[in-house]
Design an enzyme around this catalytic site. Structure first.
Site, PDB file in Angstrom:
ATOM      1  N   GLU A   1       1.035  -5.148  10.835  1.00 51.04           N
ATOM      2  CA  GLU A   1       0.613  -3.745  10.715  1.00 51.04           C
ATOM      3  C   GLU A   1       1.450  -2.963  11.716  1.00 51.04           C
ATOM      4  O   GLU A   1       1.195  -3.005  12.922  1.00 51.04           O
ATOM      5  CB  GLU A   1      -0.868  -3.593  11.077  1.00 51.04           C
ATOM      6  CG  GLU A   1      -1.816  -4.248  10.113  1.00 51.04           C
ATOM      7  CD  GLU A   1      -2.242  -3.324   8.976  1.00 51.04           C
ATOM      8  OE1 GLU A   1      -1.797  -2.152   8.937  1.00 51.04           O
ATOM      9  OE2 GLU A   1      -3.021  -3.786   8.142  1.00 51.04           O
TER      10      GLU A   1
ATOM     11  N   HIS B   1       0.846  -1.197   0.000  1.00 54.35           N
ATOM     12  CA  HIS B   1       0.000   0.000   0.000  1.00 54.35           C
ATOM     13  C   HIS B   1       0.878   1.242   0.000  1.00 54.35           C
ATOM     14  O   HIS B   1       1.680   1.455   0.922  1.00 54.35           O
ATOM     15  CB  HIS B   1      -0.926  -0.023   1.207  1.00 54.35           C
ATOM     16  CG  HIS B   1      -1.949  -1.111   1.084  1.00 54.35           C
ATOM     17  ND1 HIS B   1      -2.337  -1.906   2.131  1.00 54.35           N
ATOM     18  CD2 HIS B   1      -2.643  -1.535  -0.006  1.00 54.35           C
ATOM     19  CE1 HIS B   1      -3.245  -2.775   1.690  1.00 54.35           C
ATOM     20  NE2 HIS B   1      -3.440  -2.571   0.399  1.00 54.35           N
ATOM     21  N   ALA B   2       0.713   2.050  -1.051  1.00 59.05           N
ATOM     22  CA  ALA B   2       1.634   3.133  -1.373  1.00 59.05           C
ATOM     23  C   ALA B   2       1.951   4.048  -0.196  1.00 59.05           C
ATOM     24  O   ALA B   2       3.090   4.415   0.030  1.00 59.05           O
ATOM     25  CB  ALA B   2       1.052   3.933  -2.535  1.00 59.05           C
ATOM     26  N   ARG B   3       0.932   4.398   0.572  1.00 56.66           N
ATOM     27  CA  ARG B   3       1.113   5.430   1.606  1.00 56.66           C
ATOM     28  C   ARG B   3       1.759   4.902   2.881  1.00 56.66           C
ATOM     29  O   ARG B   3       2.051   5.665   3.795  1.00 56.66           O
ATOM     30  CB  ARG B   3      -0.252   6.021   1.951  1.00 56.66           C
ATOM     31  CG  ARG B   3      -1.240   4.993   2.493  1.00 56.66           C
ATOM     32  CD  ARG B   3      -2.669   5.528   2.448  1.00 56.66           C
ATOM     33  NE  ARG B   3      -3.644   4.491   2.792  1.00 56.66           N
ATOM     34  CZ  ARG B   3      -4.913   4.510   2.395  1.00 56.66           C
ATOM     35  NH1 ARG B   3      -5.355   5.476   1.621  1.00 56.66           N
ATOM     36  NH2 ARG B   3      -5.737   3.554   2.756  1.00 56.66           N
ATOM     37  N   GLU B   4       1.977   3.581   2.972  1.00 56.94           N
ATOM     38  CA  GLU B   4       2.461   2.995   4.226  1.00 56.94           C
ATOM     39  C   GLU B   4       3.991   3.006   4.247  1.00 56.94           C
ATOM     40  O   GLU B   4       4.653   1.964   4.300  1.00 56.94           O
ATOM     41  CB  GLU B   4       1.835   1.594   4.392  1.00 56.94           C
ATOM     42  CG  GLU B   4       0.313   1.712   4.514  1.00 56.94           C
ATOM     43  CD  GLU B   4      -0.452   0.401   4.366  1.00 56.94           C
ATOM     44  OE1 GLU B   4       0.170  -0.676   4.377  1.00 56.94           O
ATOM     45  OE2 GLU B   4      -1.694   0.465   4.234  1.00 56.94           O
TER      46      GLU B   4
ATOM     47  N   ASN C   1      -3.313  -5.693  -2.418  1.00 58.89           N
ATOM     48  CA  ASN C   1      -3.555  -6.719  -1.398  1.00 58.89           C
ATOM     49  C   ASN C   1      -4.970  -7.290  -1.497  1.00 58.89           C
ATOM     50  O   ASN C   1      -5.479  -7.866  -0.538  1.00 58.89           O
ATOM     51  CB  ASN C   1      -3.311  -6.138   0.003  1.00 58.89           C
ATOM     52  CG  ASN C   1      -2.729  -7.176   0.957  1.00 58.89           C
ATOM     53  OD1 ASN C   1      -2.070  -8.134   0.521  1.00 58.89           O
ATOM     54  ND2 ASN C   1      -2.976  -7.003   2.248  1.00 58.89           N
TER      55      ASN C   1
ATOM     56  N   HIS D   1       2.824  -3.755   6.698  1.00 55.39           N
ATOM     57  CA  HIS D   1       1.877  -2.677   6.383  1.00 55.39           C
ATOM     58  C   HIS D   1       1.919  -1.703   7.553  1.00 55.39           C
ATOM     59  O   HIS D   1       2.666  -1.878   8.504  1.00 55.39           O
ATOM     60  CB  HIS D   1       0.457  -3.247   6.239  1.00 55.39           C
ATOM     61  CG  HIS D   1       0.225  -4.051   4.997  1.00 55.39           C
ATOM     62  ND1 HIS D   1      -0.590  -3.627   3.976  1.00 55.39           N
ATOM     63  CD2 HIS D   1       0.674  -5.276   4.626  1.00 55.39           C
ATOM     64  CE1 HIS D   1      -0.616  -4.538   3.021  1.00 55.39           C
ATOM     65  NE2 HIS D   1       0.146  -5.558   3.391  1.00 55.39           N
ATOM     66  N   SER D   2       1.064  -0.674   7.483  1.00 53.54           N
ATOM     67  CA  SER D   2       0.867   0.165   8.661  1.00 53.54           C
ATOM     68  C   SER D   2      -0.617   0.543   8.696  1.00 53.54           C
ATOM     69  O   SER D   2      -1.294   0.442   7.678  1.00 53.54           O
ATOM     70  CB  SER D   2       1.755   1.418   8.604  1.00 53.54           C
ATOM     71  OG  SER D   2       1.266   2.353   7.662  1.00 53.54           O
TER      72      SER D   2
HETATM   73  O1  0X9 Z   1      -6.446  -4.255   4.361  1.00 49.65           O
HETATM   74  C1  0X9 Z   1      -5.275  -4.689   4.230  1.00 49.65           C
HETATM   75  O2  0X9 Z   1      -4.838  -5.090   3.168  1.00 49.65           O
HETATM   76  C2  0X9 Z   1      -4.359  -4.717   5.436  1.00 49.65           C
HETATM   77  N1  0X9 Z   1      -4.560  -3.532   6.224  1.00 49.65           N
HETATM   78  S1  0X9 Z   1      -4.110  -2.043   5.671  1.00 49.65           S
HETATM   79  O3  0X9 Z   1      -4.621  -1.045   6.602  1.00 49.65           O
HETATM   80  N2  0X9 Z   1      -2.532  -1.941   5.709  1.00 49.65           N
HETATM   81  O4  0X9 Z   1      -4.572  -1.883   4.355  1.00 49.65           O
HETATM   82  C3  0X9 Z   1      -4.656  -5.926   6.300  1.00 49.65           C
HETATM   83  C4  0X9 Z   1      -4.602  -7.256   5.609  1.00 49.65           C
HETATM   84  C5  0X9 Z   1      -4.588  -8.383   6.622  1.00 49.65           C
HETATM   85  N3  0X9 Z   1      -5.575  -9.368   6.472  1.00 49.65           N
HETATM   86  C6  0X9 Z   1      -6.854  -9.279   6.972  1.00 49.65           C
HETATM   87  N4  0X9 Z   1      -7.241  -8.299   7.716  1.00 49.65           N
HETATM   88  N5  0X9 Z   1      -7.691 -10.228   6.696  1.00 49.65           N
HETATM   89 ZN    ZN Z   2      -1.568  -1.892   3.968  1.00 55.12          ZN
END
Ligand code: 0X9
Ligand code: ZN
Length: 729
Positions: free
Chosen positions: A360, A159-162, A228, A281-282
């Protein structure tokens, strides 16, 4: 792997891209009402970045553009700004952060310089982005890829902003090359992909700080696929875990694996299948693992994931950022945050058996000027970034160490995977066995009325993992009280079982303002429920003579991955409630029932065992709570005294289980009619010590009457007279 440079077409695309006015993204908050409200936000394609309570109202923080804000307004969501859009920086002038392309000090240039200066750092491209940037993979150690060395992969910035996730990966590369003990380095193939989504990452430096996706032109005027949500596992199984709408933040793309960035990661996995991986990620402070695509679905390797990521009681990653409200990252199944489909860890786990985590990283809390939180905009402060790195290094090292033999993994909190075991006796049988253990076996189940029945167990493909398979009964085992896994040397017996039903011994703490009985039950008419701060305490259980005691419970809860202060605490007392110790903790969101096994070593032999559930503001449900023991005693009544026994006499069911005290040599089992005709002659090798006589074998029903069972083991002979009194026989 060939090093690739941007092609002409990509350069043209780059030029065209900059002519398109950047879509201005900013943080906004919208009021929601619980889980349903969150799911409908997800269905509209928003990724909920945070949850807060604003003036007593649950409020989701999301990233909006002018366009998506209109979508919300049209559905009646009052959108309030959190803060102005962070200005797009005029140039890459941060102290810590750097773009991908920045000459001299950007990610690409830095990696090239490190590789040129350090014989242990090797950089290669594993594919190209839509705009033609290389997806760079860094290999630390020997440049070659040896089949004798297990692969371990770390990734940043899907994710670009992370941005902090890329800095985490960059610091990890440096640390591994400089400081990883050489014998470990020499026995692993360690890879780091610091920027999975280079186009999006670059775009956050040049145009829009809060951009998330890649830079795919979707053909409808919108840009970007969520990297993702694009992997080909559970891709698009529902519209909560990803969105089919191109303009949204969680757009899954037109097809599974449609994006070149995804394809690069897929090709990398095919060439170097990682035994373990972490995708950074963040910004919430979580260590998530498969499964994430469906609430309540547990990975068969859960015990391996938990050993490394820890549990809420013994978390693996501490959070030392000064402004963080919690002291550790919450470990859990992906869905304890929210469901996702087409997501990386579920895919890597399914496709390659990779023990894959999503970390995260946290982002601190409060900017000095605004009094707000950083969120995605991590402060440009190297001391803070270093803290995030230091906090996360132990898990990265545990993952590298575990690649040698994940079955013996040891996490930073000291946890190790549990061995083969029964996870739940009732209302659903769940058994965790080594993945290599022989396929279908039978279960002998003793019911509440003392009947003995035989069931089959199956492990669907979702429940077949890298090290463990999760076996479940193929038929309802109504009122099961004891269970033996024939041939696997496992047995368990429920000493007590409770679930708020009528006629059970009373638990304390239920009543006005405390835990209530709710008809929202897993099994029976009722379950327990509590949303405040009350404690539910079991009656005293006598465990004298019992060893290997554990607690089975089924639970669900409606907390949030963003409000981890809301917790459910499970405690045990060996002395009727005088002293208590923590045995488990739960947090996050689990709208679906699932079983938890909690070992209670301190319970062995306790005359006054009690458990209690201390709620800290978590909307929490409990049902089928039982104290169990891993013991075959229930099946060896006379056998325990050195004899042989049958499960039922007279026999009213279709199977009868004959058991004996196992000897050193194989036992010989004979079954005769009363006139001496031999029906069965077989041998059973130890450690097996039972034989199941199926009275319907061969399609004929054994006539009622008297039979003789003879067991010869180690020179001793046991004879039992058996009466069949089945109706209709
Ligand atoms: O939504 C995502 O892809 C991840 N969070 S983020 O805020 N960095 O975008 C979490 C993915 C982890 N997997 C699940 N929550 N099922
Ligand atoms: Zn992310």
């Amino acid at each position: 792997m060939a090093r690739r440079t941007p092609g002409l077409l990509a350069l043209l695309l780059l030029a065209a891209g900059s002519a398109v006015a950047a879509q201005e993204l900013r943080l906004a908050q919208v009021p929601v009402s619980g889980r349903a409200g969150l799911d409908s936000l997800a269905r509209l394609g928003f990724e909920v970045a945070d949850l807060r309570t604003v003036a007593g109202q649950l409020t989701a923080v999301i990233v909006v553009s002018t366009q998506t804000e209109r979508l919300l307004a049209a559905r009646g969501y009052p959108v309030a700004a959190v803060e102005a859009a962070p200005a797009a920086p005029a140039a890459d002038t941060f102290k810590v952060f750097r773009s991908f392309d920045k000459p001299g000090t950007g990610i690409r240039a830095t990696l090239a310089a490190w590789a040129a200066a350090d014989t242990l750092i090797h950089v290669d491209s594993v594919g190209a982005s839509i705009e033609g940037r290389p997806i760079l993979a860094v290999k630390i150690g020997d440049p070659g890829d040896s089949p004798a060395r297990p692969n371990v992969l770390f990734m940043g910035t899907h994710h670009a902003r992370e941005w902090v996730s890329t800095e985490m990966a960059m610091r990890l590369i440096r640390w591994l090359a400089d400081s990883l003990p050489r014998p470990l380095l020499a026995s692993r193939d360690i890879w780091v992909i610091p920027v999975e989504n280079p186009d999006g990452y670059q775009y956050t430096f040049t145009a829009s700080r809060l951009w998330r996706k890649n830079r795919r032109p979707n053909g409808d005027g919108t840009f970007g696929v969520d990297p993702n949500r694009n992997y080909p596992a559970f891709w698009g199984v529902d519209n909560d875990g990803s969105s089919p709408v191109p303009g949204t933040e969680i757009y899954r793309g037109p097809a599974p694996g449609s994006e070149p960035e995804t394809q690069a990661v897929m090709a990398f996995h095919a060439a170097h299948p990682p035994v373990l991986a972490i995708s950074y990620h963040s910004y919430t402070g979580l260590v998530l693992y498969p499964y994430g695509f469906r609430y309540g679905e547990l990975a068969p390797d859960q015990t391996v994931f938990q050993a490394l990521a820890g549990t809420d009681l013994r978390p693996a990653v501490r959070d030392s950022l000064p402004a963080s409200t919690l002291s550790a990252y919450h470990p859990g199944d992906g869905w304890t945050l929210y469901t996702t489909n087409g997501e990386y860890t579920d895919w890597a786990y399914r496709a390659f058996g990779t023990i894959a985590f999503t970390t995260e990283l946290t982002s601190g809390c409060c900017t000095p000027d605004s009094g707000l939180y950083y969120g995605f905009v991590f402060p440009d402060d190297s001391a803070l970034v270093d803290r995030v790195f230091r906090d996360n290094l132990p898990l990265a090292l545990a993952v590298i160490a575990a690649a040698g033999d994940p079955a013996t993994a040891q996490g930073p909190s000291g946890l190790r995977p549990a061995g083969a075991r029964i996870e739940s006796v009732w209302p659903e049988v769940r058994i965790s066995l080594a993945a290599a253990a022989p396929a279908p076996f039978s279960l002998s189940v003793r019911t509440a009325s003392g009947q003995m029945v035989t069931r089959n167990a199956r492990a669907d493909s979702l429940w077949r993992g890298r090290l463990r398979n999760s076996w479940r009964s193929d038929l309802s085992t109504d009122a099961a009280r004891a269970l033996r896994v024939d041939g696997a040397g496992l047995a368990a017996e429920l000493v007590t079982i409770a679930g708020a039903e009528d006629g059970e011994p009373a638990w304390t703490g239920t009543g006005v303002g405390g835990w209530t009985r709710t008809s929202d039950a897993l099994v029976g008419r009722y379950a327990w429920y509590e949303a405040g701060n009350d404690t539910l305490t079991s009656p005293v259980v006598d465990l004298r003579g019992r060893t290997r005691v554990w607690l089975q419970l089924w639970t669900k809860y409606a907390g949030s991955g963003f409000a981890l202060q809301q917790r459910g605490q499970v405690q045990f007392s060996p002395d009727s409630g005088r002293t208590w110790s923590d045995v488990a903790a739960l947090a996050g969101s689990s709208p679906a029932w699932y079983p938890v096994r909690v070992d209670l070593p301190a319970a062995a032999g306790a005359a006054g065992a009690r458990v209690r559930f201390v709620d800290h503001g978590l909307p929490w449900w409990l049902d089928a709570v039982g104290v169990a023991t891993d013991s075959t005693a229930a099946f060896q009544l006379i056998a325990a005294a050195g004899g042989a026994d049958v499960s039922e006499n007279p026999v009213k069911g279709d199977q009868v289980v004959i058991s004996w005290a196992a000897g050193a040599a194989p036992a010989r089992v004979g079954i005769y009619t009363f006139t001496g005709e031999r029906l069965i002659a077989t041998t059973v090798a130890p450690p097996n010590n039972e034989y199941v006589w199926d009275l319907t074998a061969g399609g004929r029903r054994m006539p009622n009457g008297a039979y003789l069972v003879v067991v010869q083991v180690d020179g001793r002979v046991f004879r039992r007279r058996l009466f069949l009194t089945r109706t209709g026989a």
